[in-house]
Design an enzyme around this catalytic site. Structure first.
Site, PDB file in Angstrom:
ATOM      1  CG  PHE A 125     -39.120 -11.950 -29.563  1.00 41.06           C
ATOM      2  CD1 PHE A 125     -39.188 -12.251 -30.849  1.00 41.06           C
ATOM      3  CD2 PHE A 125     -39.220 -10.707 -29.452  1.00 41.06           C
ATOM      4  CE1 PHE A 125     -39.396 -11.589 -31.872  1.00 41.06           C
ATOM      5  CE2 PHE A 125     -39.310  -9.620 -30.448  1.00 41.06           C
ATOM      6  CZ  PHE A 125     -39.412 -10.124 -31.769  1.00 41.06           C
ATOM      7  CG  ASP A 202     -43.820 -11.926 -25.228  1.00 42.98           C
ATOM      8  OD1 ASP A 202     -44.853 -11.994 -25.849  1.00 42.98           O
ATOM      9  OD2 ASP A 202     -42.755 -11.132 -25.383  1.00 42.98           O
ATOM     10  CE1 TYR A 227     -46.072  -7.205 -34.309  1.00 44.34           C
ATOM     11  CE2 TYR A 227     -46.777  -5.459 -32.853  1.00 44.34           C
ATOM     12  CZ  TYR A 227     -45.688  -6.293 -33.242  1.00 44.34           C
ATOM     13  OH  TYR A 227     -44.531  -6.595 -32.639  1.00 44.34           O
ATOM     14  CE  LYS A 228     -45.210 -11.064 -33.376  1.00 47.84           C
ATOM     15  NZ  LYS A 228     -44.396 -11.135 -32.212  1.00 47.84           N
ATOM     16  NE  ARG A 376     -41.837 -17.277 -37.656  1.00 48.60           N
ATOM     17  CZ  ARG A 376     -42.072 -16.117 -36.875  1.00 48.60           C
ATOM     18  NH1 ARG A 376     -41.802 -16.215 -35.487  1.00 48.60           N
ATOM     19  NH2 ARG A 376     -42.230 -14.900 -37.461  1.00 48.60           N
TER      20      ARG A 376
HETATM   21  C1  LIG Z   1     -43.667 -10.142 -31.905  1.00 51.93           C
HETATM   22  C2  LIG Z   1     -42.911 -10.003 -30.536  1.00 51.93           C
HETATM   23  C3  LIG Z   1     -42.771  -8.947 -29.686  1.00 51.93           C
HETATM   24  C4  LIG Z   1     -42.686  -7.613 -30.413  1.00 51.93           C
HETATM   25  O1  LIG Z   1     -42.331  -6.532 -29.559  1.00 51.93           O
HETATM   26  P1  LIG Z   1     -42.662  -5.159 -29.974  1.00 51.93           P
HETATM   27  O2  LIG Z   1     -42.481  -4.259 -28.723  1.00 51.93           O
HETATM   28  O3  LIG Z   1     -43.908  -5.275 -30.554  1.00 51.93           O
HETATM   29  O4  LIG Z   1     -41.793  -4.663 -31.393  1.00 51.93           O
HETATM   30  C5  LIG Z   1     -42.317  -9.178 -28.637  1.00 51.93           C
HETATM   31  N1  LIG Z   1     -42.215 -10.539 -27.876  1.00 51.93           N
HETATM   32  C6  LIG Z   1     -42.421 -11.778 -29.033  1.00 51.93           C
HETATM   33  C7  LIG Z   1     -42.445 -12.923 -28.176  1.00 51.93           C
HETATM   34  C8  LIG Z   1     -42.822 -11.438 -29.965  1.00 51.93           C
HETATM   35  O5  LIG Z   1     -43.036 -12.485 -30.882  1.00 51.93           O
END
Ligand SMILES: *Cc1c(COP(=O)(O)O)cnc(C)c1O
Length: 410
Positions: A125, A202, A227-228, A376
């Site tokens: 990511f 992560d 938030y996911k 996705r």
């Molecule tokens: C959604 C996501 C994030 C989000 O990071 P924010 O700081 O909350 O915007 C980080 N890492 C991964 C792998 C994600 O899928």
């Protein structure tokens, strides 16, 4: 046969089916994006109304000592117990995922002085890659990138090939955001520890979708967003995990007052608070934290094992239907077929993925596009039915056949 009758039969047998009605919003919407922004649990607005009207409106500043100050660690423990497979006292909820990731990556680098390399995945990511680039730049370190399979993810042998006595940190996503590949966390932790490196995972696409055993699997550090799959709402704070044995050895870099021992003494000089509290920095976002707590309670009620089981079945149903109905149109599955090697989202690759995603959303099937060619489908197990999966496949089939959208699944 993957068809509507089969989907409806599976919904009737699904023990988690009643949970779909525990979320707000149009029940006819086919929402396959709960892995980007989880749906709103039905009880969350009442919880927030209490925090707003009573705790903020009536109790005002007294609420800090009536529970607010402990909320980051209490909700952390709730997440640890419900989805992380971690004992209490190792998880705090704070900041954005990006900031938590920075704090733990920096702490890990600081705990391995003299080691000048970081191992990560070129297809991870973006925020993780950028933060590592920043740290490498600031510490004159080198990032050794794994060039993982875009339809898969980082494998233990690929990590092993880059590890050496120079490796300070191995940082990877457990479930890869694009392909949904699930990494072998225990194996990669063991390899990294043999080389003397720390690991940072992560878990943004793992927590709430697949079983995790952070303590048992020898995880050092982890972060993830809420938030996911955890349904904490837009911009809700992230969580960070620091294995208990490391808590006194690691220093996070953002020395704020709420991470200090005895913060209200307002004393000169920073002294980290004991335990996981030392990884906090500033004032916690109480409204969002309450929403995270409400979302996690729903996950805990359903149970992560049942949730993960349904996620794997939804994925297998989607993959079988895609093979049958979409492969003839040139759609390929860009996610591991082995359910034990994937999370709860499935990637379908097609050269016109971007336009198809837009057309799906216009037809009431909310999915997302990931460059360069992936549609996705997030199958958040509590809010997704087999009929939703079928609606996605059938709508995409109609679009690819140029026949317009039949909507016969409604
Ligand atoms: C959604 C996501 C994030 C989000 O990071 P924010 O700081 O909350 O915007 C980080 N890492 C991964 C792998 C994600 O899928």
């Amino acid at each position: 046969m993957a068809d509507l009758t089969e989907a409806q039969a599976r919904d009737r047998e699904d023990p988690l089916a009643p949970f779909r009605a525990r979320f707000r919003g149009d029940p006819d919407l086919v929402y396959l994006d709960g892995n980007s922004l989880g749906r709103l649990p039905d009880h969350t607005p009442d919880r927030l109304a209490d925090v707003i009207s009573r705790q903020w409106g009536e109790r005002l500043i007294r609420s800090w000592s009536e529970g607010w100050l402990d909320l980051p660690l209490e909700v952390g423990d709730a997440i640890a117990a419900a989805v992380l497979g971690a004992a209490a006292g190792q998880v705090a909820v704070a900041d954005a995922t990006t900031v938590c990731f920075y704090k733990l990556a920096a702490a890990a680098i600081g705990a391995r002085p003299g080691r000048r390399e970081i191992v990560s995945d070129l297809h991870d990511f973006p925020t993780d890659r950028y933060v590592l680039e920043s740290l490498a730049h600031g510490h004159q370190m080198t990032i050794r990138w794994i060039d993982s399979d875009p339809a898969g993810g980082p494998e233990p042998a690929e990590v092993a090939a880059l590890l050496s006595e120079a490796t300070a940190l191995v940082s990877l996503s457990h479930v890869t955001y694009r392909s949904g590949h699930r990494a072998d966390m225990a194996a990669i932790n063991a390899l990294s520890h043999e080389a003397g490196a720390l690991t940072l995972w992560d878990l943004s696409h793992s927590a709430g979708s697949v079983p995790l055993q952070l303590d048992r699997d020898g995880c050092d550090l982890a972060v993830g967003c809420t938030y996911k799959y955890l349904c904490g709402g837009p911009g809700s704070p992230a969580y960070l995990y620091v294995a208990r044995a490391l808590q006194s050895q690691l220093r996070q870099p953002i020395w704020g007052w709420l991470g200090r021992a005895d913060p209200f003494a307002m004393a000169p000089g920073y002294v980290a608070a004991d335990g996981i509290r030392g990884f906090l920095s500033g004032t916690p976002p109480i409204l969002s934290l309450a929403a995270v707590d409400a979302g996690v309670a729903l996950i805990a009620e359903a149970g992560i094992d049942a949730i993960a089981e349904k996620g794997s079945r939804l994925g297998s149903f989607l993959i079988a239907a895609a093979d049958e109905r979409l492969a003839p149109h040139g759609v390929s599955v860009a996610t591991p077929r082995d359910a034990a090697r994937r999370g709860a989202h499935v990637a379908l690759a097609h050269p016109r993925a971007h336009a198809l995603t837009d057309a799906l959303i216009r037809a009431g099937v909310v999915v997302d596009f990931r460059a360069p060619d992936v549609i996705r489908a997030g199958l958040a197990p509590l809010s997704t039915s087999y009929a939703d999966v079928w609606a996605f496949i059938d709508t995409l089939d109609s679009l690819l056949a140029g026949a317009g959208v039949t909507a016969q699944w409604r």
